[in-house]
Design an enzyme around this catalytic site. Structure first.
Site, PDB file in Angstrom:
ATOM      1  N   GLU A  84       0.816  -1.227   0.000  1.00 57.73           N
ATOM      2  CA  GLU A  84       0.000   0.000   0.000  1.00 57.73           C
ATOM      3  C   GLU A  84       0.847   1.274   0.000  1.00 57.73           C
ATOM      4  O   GLU A  84       0.471   2.267  -0.611  1.00 57.73           O
ATOM      5  CB  GLU A  84      -0.925  -0.008   1.222  1.00 57.73           C
ATOM      6  CG  GLU A  84      -1.990   1.064   1.210  1.00 57.73           C
ATOM      7  CD  GLU A  84      -3.095   0.762   2.197  1.00 57.73           C
ATOM      8  OE1 GLU A  84      -3.505   1.689   2.904  1.00 57.73           O
ATOM      9  OE2 GLU A  84      -3.543  -0.401   2.272  1.00 57.73           O
ATOM     10  N   ASP A  85       1.988   1.235   0.647  1.00 58.18           N
ATOM     11  CA  ASP A  85       2.747   2.468   0.885  1.00 58.18           C
ATOM     12  C   ASP A  85       4.060   2.579   0.106  1.00 58.18           C
ATOM     13  O   ASP A  85       4.754   3.585   0.226  1.00 58.18           O
ATOM     14  CB  ASP A  85       3.060   2.607   2.382  1.00 58.18           C
ATOM     15  CG  ASP A  85       1.799   2.824   3.206  1.00 58.18           C
ATOM     16  OD1 ASP A  85       0.783   3.250   2.635  1.00 58.18           O
ATOM     17  OD2 ASP A  85       1.832   2.562   4.427  1.00 58.18           O
TER      18      ASP A  85
END
Length: 217
Positions: A84-85
């Site tokens: 996600e990051d």
């Protein structure tokens, strides 16, 4: 930066795992590789507190070890935010770790390849439908660590997090039947939403209710 060089958080985690691993079931080479990935790819990202972001997944893994001492679960908890990051993909996790670890991390990732973003409720529902207790545990401990370290975000965001915890996250405690985790999450959420005195009263009533249920034949 030499990401292979141990930091205080990785040392603390490895020491904890070694103390628990009395049957030598853990693959420390794979765990250290996950730590390297987390530190390298989260890189200079910071939490609201100013701490390096990678400290969060390492702390989640530390807490997870008390509930599930499996290499795949420890590694997935270390990597739970990495898709996600960062630029890391599920395919990279599959290639470097395993199919199961990639599956768990993907199951915890809100940003999807088609550009959509899953809600926390959808993440939990998906895991429930698949009966993936390990993904549910990682999500639960992830939220517990976040709510334990909530002081650095503004009060409105704190309340939103607490409400989300009570509405969506707390249900994950039922599949693990862990009263301590449930009580701490509810108590901390009540404190954020209603203040400590009211939270204490609500928590006392909740504990009484649990005690009554546990005494039922």
């Amino acid at each position: 930066m030499n990401y292979s060089e141990p930091c205080q958080y990785s040392l603390r985690l490895i020491d904890k795992l070694k103390s628990l691993d009395t049957k030598n079931v853990l693959d420390f080479d794979l765990i250290n590789k996950a730590i390297y990935f987390a530190r390298k790819y989260h890189g200079d990202q910071k939490r609201k507190s100013g701490e390096p972001y990678y400290t969060h997944p390492l702390e989640v893994a530390y807490m997870i070890s008390e509930h599930n001492l499996k290499t795949d679960v420890i590694v997935a908890s270390i990597l739970h935010d990495i898709i996600e990051d960062t630029e890391v993909t599920a395919e990279m996790i599959f290639d470097n770790f395993s199919w199961r670890i990639a599956q768990m991390v993907d199951g915890l990732t809100r940003d999807r390849p088609d550009g959509t973003k899953l809600t926390i409720e959808e993440i939990i529902t998906n895991a429930y439908q698949k009966q993936d207790k390990e993904v549910l545990l990682i999500k639960l401990i992830d939220r517990l660590h976040n709510i334990q370290n909530i002081e650095s975000i503004n009060s409105q965001k704190q309340k939103e997090l607490a409400e989300e915890t009570l509405n969506d996250i707390i249900i994950t405690t039922t599949i693990w039947q862990n009263l301590n985790l449930e009580t701490e999450l509810i108590s901390r959420s009540f404190t954020i939403l209603y203040g400590k005195k009211t939270a204490d009263r609500k928590s006392t009533r909740l504990n009484s209710s649990h005690s009554s249920v546990s005494r039922m034949p």
